[in-house]
Each structure stands twice: as structure tokens, then as C-alpha cells.
Design a protein around this motif. Sequence first.
Motif, PDB file in Angstrom:
ATOM      1  N   HIS A 249       3.372  10.425  10.746  1.00  0.00           N
ATOM      2  CA  HIS A 249       3.041   9.587   9.688  1.00  0.00           C
ATOM      3  C   HIS A 249       1.794   9.750   9.036  1.00  0.00           C
ATOM      4  CE1 HIS A 249       3.796   5.882   7.345  1.00  0.00           C
ATOM      5  NE2 HIS A 249       2.489   5.631   7.487  1.00  0.00           N
ATOM      6  N   THR A 250       1.652   9.830   7.655  1.00  0.00           N
ATOM      7  CA  THR A 250       0.224   9.831   7.182  1.00  0.00           C
ATOM      8  C   THR A 250       0.465   9.351   5.966  1.00  0.00           C
ATOM      9  OG1 THR A 250      -1.493  11.195   6.181  1.00  0.00           O
ATOM     10  CG2 THR A 250       0.984  11.939   5.776  1.00  0.00           C
ATOM     11  N   MET A 251      -0.714   8.446   5.362  1.00  0.00           N
ATOM     12  CA  MET A 251      -0.757   7.445   4.199  1.00  0.00           C
ATOM     13  C   MET A 251      -2.053   7.625   3.535  1.00  0.00           C
ATOM     14  SD  MET A 251      -0.411   4.124   6.728  1.00  0.00           S
ATOM     15  CE  MET A 251      -1.327   2.734   5.730  1.00  0.00           C
ATOM     16  N   PRO A 252      -2.081   8.835   2.900  1.00  0.00           N
ATOM     17  CA  PRO A 252      -3.385   8.791   1.852  1.00  0.00           C
ATOM     18  C   PRO A 252      -3.377   7.652   0.850  1.00  0.00           C
ATOM     19  CG  PRO A 252      -1.863  10.487   1.412  1.00  0.00           C
ATOM     20  CD  PRO A 252      -1.428   9.666   2.579  1.00  0.00           C
ATOM     21  N   GLU A 253      -4.481   7.430   0.289  1.00  0.00           N
ATOM     22  CA  GLU A 253      -4.620   6.250  -0.634  1.00  0.00           C
ATOM     23  C   GLU A 253      -5.520   6.719  -1.964  1.00  0.00           C
ATOM     24  OE1 GLU A 253      -6.539   1.515  -0.884  1.00  0.00           O
ATOM     25  OE2 GLU A 253      -5.911   2.748   1.173  1.00  0.00           O
ATOM     26  N   LYS A 254      -5.169   6.337  -3.196  1.00  0.00           N
ATOM     27  CA  LYS A 254      -5.930   6.507  -4.173  1.00  0.00           C
ATOM     28  C   LYS A 254      -6.160   5.417  -5.170  1.00  0.00           C
ATOM     29  CE  LYS A 254      -6.521  11.075  -3.956  1.00  0.00           C
ATOM     30  NZ  LYS A 254      -6.243  12.063  -5.282  1.00  0.00           N
ATOM     31  N   GLN A 255      -7.214   5.333  -5.770  1.00  0.00           N
ATOM     32  CA  GLN A 255      -7.496   3.928  -6.554  1.00  0.00           C
ATOM     33  C   GLN A 255      -7.073   4.186  -8.169  1.00  0.00           C
ATOM     34  OE1 GLN A 255      -8.664   1.451  -4.710  1.00  0.00           O
ATOM     35  NE2 GLN A 255      -8.584   3.065  -3.080  1.00  0.00           N
ATOM     36  N   ILE A 256      -6.792   3.168  -8.984  1.00  0.00           N
ATOM     37  CA  ILE A 256      -6.446   3.401 -10.184  1.00  0.00           C
ATOM     38  C   ILE A 256      -6.872   1.994 -10.831  1.00  0.00           C
ATOM     39  CG2 ILE A 256      -4.070   2.566  -9.857  1.00  0.00           C
ATOM     40  CD1 ILE A 256      -3.077   4.286 -12.149  1.00  0.00           C
ATOM     41  N   THR A 257      -7.294   2.293 -12.115  1.00  0.00           N
ATOM     42  CA  THR A 257      -7.932   1.275 -13.101  1.00  0.00           C
ATOM     43  C   THR A 257      -7.056   1.230 -14.129  1.00  0.00           C
ATOM     44  OG1 THR A 257     -10.196   1.609 -12.327  1.00  0.00           O
ATOM     45  CG2 THR A 257      -9.832   0.364 -14.345  1.00  0.00           C
ATOM     46  N   VAL A 258      -6.464   0.008 -14.385  1.00  0.00           N
ATOM     47  CA  VAL A 258      -5.517  -0.092 -15.373  1.00  0.00           C
ATOM     48  C   VAL A 258      -6.112  -0.967 -16.454  1.00  0.00           C
ATOM     49  CG1 VAL A 258      -3.131  -1.169 -16.167  1.00  0.00           C
ATOM     50  CG2 VAL A 258      -3.464  -0.105 -13.825  1.00  0.00           C
ATOM     51  N   GLU A 259      -6.033  -0.574 -17.662  1.00  0.00           N
ATOM     52  CA  GLU A 259      -6.931  -1.380 -18.869  1.00  0.00           C
ATOM     53  C   GLU A 259      -5.980  -1.902 -19.758  1.00  0.00           C
ATOM     54  OE1 GLU A 259      -8.798   2.367 -20.513  1.00  0.00           O
ATOM     55  OE2 GLU A 259     -10.208   2.168 -18.732  1.00  0.00           O
TER      56      GLU A 259
ATOM     57  N   ASP B 230      -2.642  -4.763  -5.073  1.00  0.00           N
ATOM     58  CA  ASP B 230      -3.573  -5.147  -5.889  1.00  0.00           C
ATOM     59  C   ASP B 230      -4.884  -5.229  -5.381  1.00  0.00           C
ATOM     60  OD1 ASP B 230      -3.950  -7.307  -3.976  1.00  0.00           O
ATOM     61  OD2 ASP B 230      -2.627  -8.615  -5.302  1.00  0.00           O
ATOM     62  N   ALA B 231      -6.064  -5.524  -6.131  1.00  0.00           N
ATOM     63  CA  ALA B 231      -7.386  -5.588  -5.769  1.00  0.00           C
ATOM     64  C   ALA B 231      -7.763  -6.025  -4.580  1.00  0.00           C
ATOM     65  CB  ALA B 231      -8.229  -6.070  -7.117  1.00  0.00           C
ATOM     66  N   ASP B 232      -6.801  -7.250  -4.016  1.00  0.00           N
ATOM     67  CA  ASP B 232      -7.139  -8.089  -3.020  1.00  0.00           C
ATOM     68  C   ASP B 232      -6.341  -7.368  -1.740  1.00  0.00           C
ATOM     69  OD1 ASP B 232      -8.893  -9.788  -4.348  1.00  0.00           O
ATOM     70  OD2 ASP B 232      -6.811 -10.927  -4.787  1.00  0.00           O
ATOM     71  N   GLY B 233      -5.779  -6.061  -1.890  1.00  0.00           N
ATOM     72  CA  GLY B 233      -4.921  -5.359  -0.694  1.00  0.00           C
ATOM     73  C   GLY B 233      -3.461  -6.065  -0.767  1.00  0.00           C
ATOM     74  N   GLY B 234      -2.959  -6.836  -1.552  1.00  0.00           N
ATOM     75  CA  GLY B 234      -1.660  -7.443  -1.420  1.00  0.00           C
ATOM     76  C   GLY B 234      -0.763  -6.502  -1.977  1.00  0.00           C
ATOM     77  N   SER B 235       0.170  -6.231  -1.204  1.00  0.00           N
ATOM     78  CA  SER B 235       1.375  -5.262  -1.561  1.00  0.00           C
ATOM     79  C   SER B 235       2.001  -5.873  -2.856  1.00  0.00           C
ATOM     80  CB  SER B 235       2.324  -5.003  -0.496  1.00  0.00           C
ATOM     81  OG  SER B 235       3.385  -4.111  -0.619  1.00  0.00           O
TER      82      SER B 235
ATOM     83  N   GLU C  63       7.916   6.988 -10.857  1.00  0.00           N
ATOM     84  CA  GLU C  63       7.351   6.543 -12.134  1.00  0.00           C
ATOM     85  C   GLU C  63       7.094   4.951 -11.958  1.00  0.00           C
ATOM     86  OE1 GLU C  63       9.388   7.442 -15.569  1.00  0.00           O
ATOM     87  OE2 GLU C  63       8.278   9.586 -15.874  1.00  0.00           O
ATOM     88  N   TYR C  64       5.852   4.431 -12.416  1.00  0.00           N
ATOM     89  CA  TYR C  64       5.605   2.923 -12.166  1.00  0.00           C
ATOM     90  C   TYR C  64       4.915   2.497 -13.444  1.00  0.00           C
ATOM     91  CZ  TYR C  64       4.197  -1.258  -9.727  1.00  0.00           C
ATOM     92  OH  TYR C  64       3.727  -2.734  -9.449  1.00  0.00           O
ATOM     93  N   THR C  65       5.049   1.257 -13.741  1.00  0.00           N
ATOM     94  CA  THR C  65       4.585   0.501 -14.970  1.00  0.00           C
ATOM     95  C   THR C  65       3.634  -0.566 -14.533  1.00  0.00           C
ATOM     96  OG1 THR C  65       6.328   1.369 -16.408  1.00  0.00           O
ATOM     97  CG2 THR C  65       4.713  -0.610 -17.160  1.00  0.00           C
ATOM     98  N   PHE C  66       2.352  -0.591 -14.698  1.00  0.00           N
ATOM     99  CA  PHE C  66       1.529  -1.775 -14.313  1.00  0.00           C
ATOM    100  C   PHE C  66       1.736  -2.720 -15.559  1.00  0.00           C
ATOM    101  CE2 PHE C  66      -0.321   1.845 -12.057  1.00  0.00           C
ATOM    102  CZ  PHE C  66      -0.519   0.982 -10.750  1.00  0.00           C
ATOM    103  N   GLU C  67       1.941  -3.998 -15.114  1.00  0.00           N
ATOM    104  CA  GLU C  67       2.146  -5.071 -16.284  1.00  0.00           C
ATOM    105  C   GLU C  67       0.737  -5.613 -16.826  1.00  0.00           C
ATOM    106  OE1 GLU C  67       4.998  -5.403 -17.477  1.00  0.00           O
ATOM    107  OE2 GLU C  67       5.959  -4.145 -16.227  1.00  0.00           O
ATOM    108  N   GLU C  68      -0.187  -5.656 -15.795  1.00  0.00           N
ATOM    109  CA  GLU C  68      -1.458  -6.309 -16.264  1.00  0.00           C
ATOM    110  C   GLU C  68      -2.809  -5.295 -15.951  1.00  0.00           C
ATOM    111  OE1 GLU C  68      -1.841  -9.778 -13.985  1.00  0.00           O
ATOM    112  OE2 GLU C  68       0.198 -10.679 -14.663  1.00  0.00           O
ATOM    113  N   ALA C  69      -3.780  -5.377 -16.281  1.00  0.00           N
ATOM    114  CA  ALA C  69      -4.873  -4.959 -16.499  1.00  0.00           C
ATOM    115  C   ALA C  69      -5.742  -5.174 -14.918  1.00  0.00           C
ATOM    116  CB  ALA C  69      -6.048  -4.932 -17.559  1.00  0.00           C
ATOM    117  N   GLY C  70      -5.969  -4.286 -14.324  1.00  0.00           N
ATOM    118  CA  GLY C  70      -6.907  -4.545 -13.216  1.00  0.00           C
ATOM    119  C   GLY C  70      -7.281  -3.280 -12.334  1.00  0.00           C
ATOM    120  N   ASP C  71      -7.729  -3.441 -11.224  1.00  0.00           N
ATOM    121  CA  ASP C  71      -8.109  -2.490 -10.254  1.00  0.00           C
ATOM    122  C   ASP C  71      -6.886  -2.524  -9.132  1.00  0.00           C
ATOM    123  OD1 ASP C  71     -10.118  -1.359 -11.332  1.00  0.00           O
ATOM    124  OD2 ASP C  71     -11.460  -2.975 -10.279  1.00  0.00           O
ATOM    125  N   TYR C  72      -6.204  -1.532  -8.898  1.00  0.00           N
ATOM    126  CA  TYR C  72      -4.966  -1.211  -8.167  1.00  0.00           C
ATOM    127  C   TYR C  72      -5.265  -0.065  -7.024  1.00  0.00           C
ATOM    128  CZ  TYR C  72      -2.797  -4.100 -11.413  1.00  0.00           C
ATOM    129  OH  TYR C  72      -2.421  -5.153 -12.072  1.00  0.00           O
TER     130      TYR C  72
END
Length: 138
Positions: free
Chosen positions: A128-138, A85-90, A107-116
Motif C-alpha cells: 500500500h502506498t499513498m502519495p499526496e499533492k497540494q492544489i490551490t483552487v481559485e 480540505d485545508a484542515d485535513g478533513g476528507s 476527473e474532479y470538480t472543486f466547488e469552492e476556492a481554497g487549499d486542498y
Amino acid sequence: MKSKIWMTAMLTFVMLLGACGNDVDSENGEHGSHEEADEEVRSLEVDLEVPETAEAGEKESFTAYVHSNGEDVTDADEVRFEVLDADGGSLDMIEAEHSENGLYSIEYTFEEAGDYSVISHVDAYQLHTMPEKQITVE
């Protein structure tokens, strides 16, 4: 007398030091063993694909293209996608399966709008590698 003992001790010390670091391959003059020379240095690269925006309640696809030294990795030890989530909580950690040509998807379904954030955790070739991307759910 003391100087002879001291000189003998120094000579012995120098000979021991010289013997400890001499692992030279006599055929080609290179350091190390034959096994080390045959092993290839591996890289681990992951191209993470996540849409920039999504709609709440709709399925979205996340894909990690895993490759090493110009070749597709079809046998990674583990590929997981973590949604934060936006606060970094898994929120979720989902294991992906290999589909083809180094592609691992879920495949993943976001239940609520927000930044993830979406992080792909990839383990292969003892790396080990762990790339990260942002997604905005409307």
C-alpha cells in the motif's frame, strides 16, 4: 551422577538447537525453500499528477502512474483518490479505473476556492502506498 545428567541434558539441548535452524537447500547451499527463491521481491511506486492550481467549478484530472520493478501495473487491487480540505478533513473518496500503461485517472470538480490535498491510495502486490499533492483552487 548429577554432572552426567546435566551433560546429557546440555548435549540434547544443543542438538535440538542445531536441528531447528537447518533449512539449507542441498543443491545450491542457500537457506530457504525453492518457492521462496522463485518469488520476486516487489516494489510499489506511484507517480501522482495533480495540477498546482485550478479554477472552482472546472473539471480537473488527477492521474496516478502505478509501476513496480520497472513495469506498469495494470491490475492493481485498488486505486482511489481522496480529496481533503485545508484542515485535513476528507471531502471525497473516488475509485479510479485503469486506462492504459499503468495510468489510473479520475476527473474532479472543486466547488469552492481554497487549499486542498489529493492523496492516491494504491494497493497492489499486497503493498500500500499513498502519495499526496497540494492544489490551490481559485
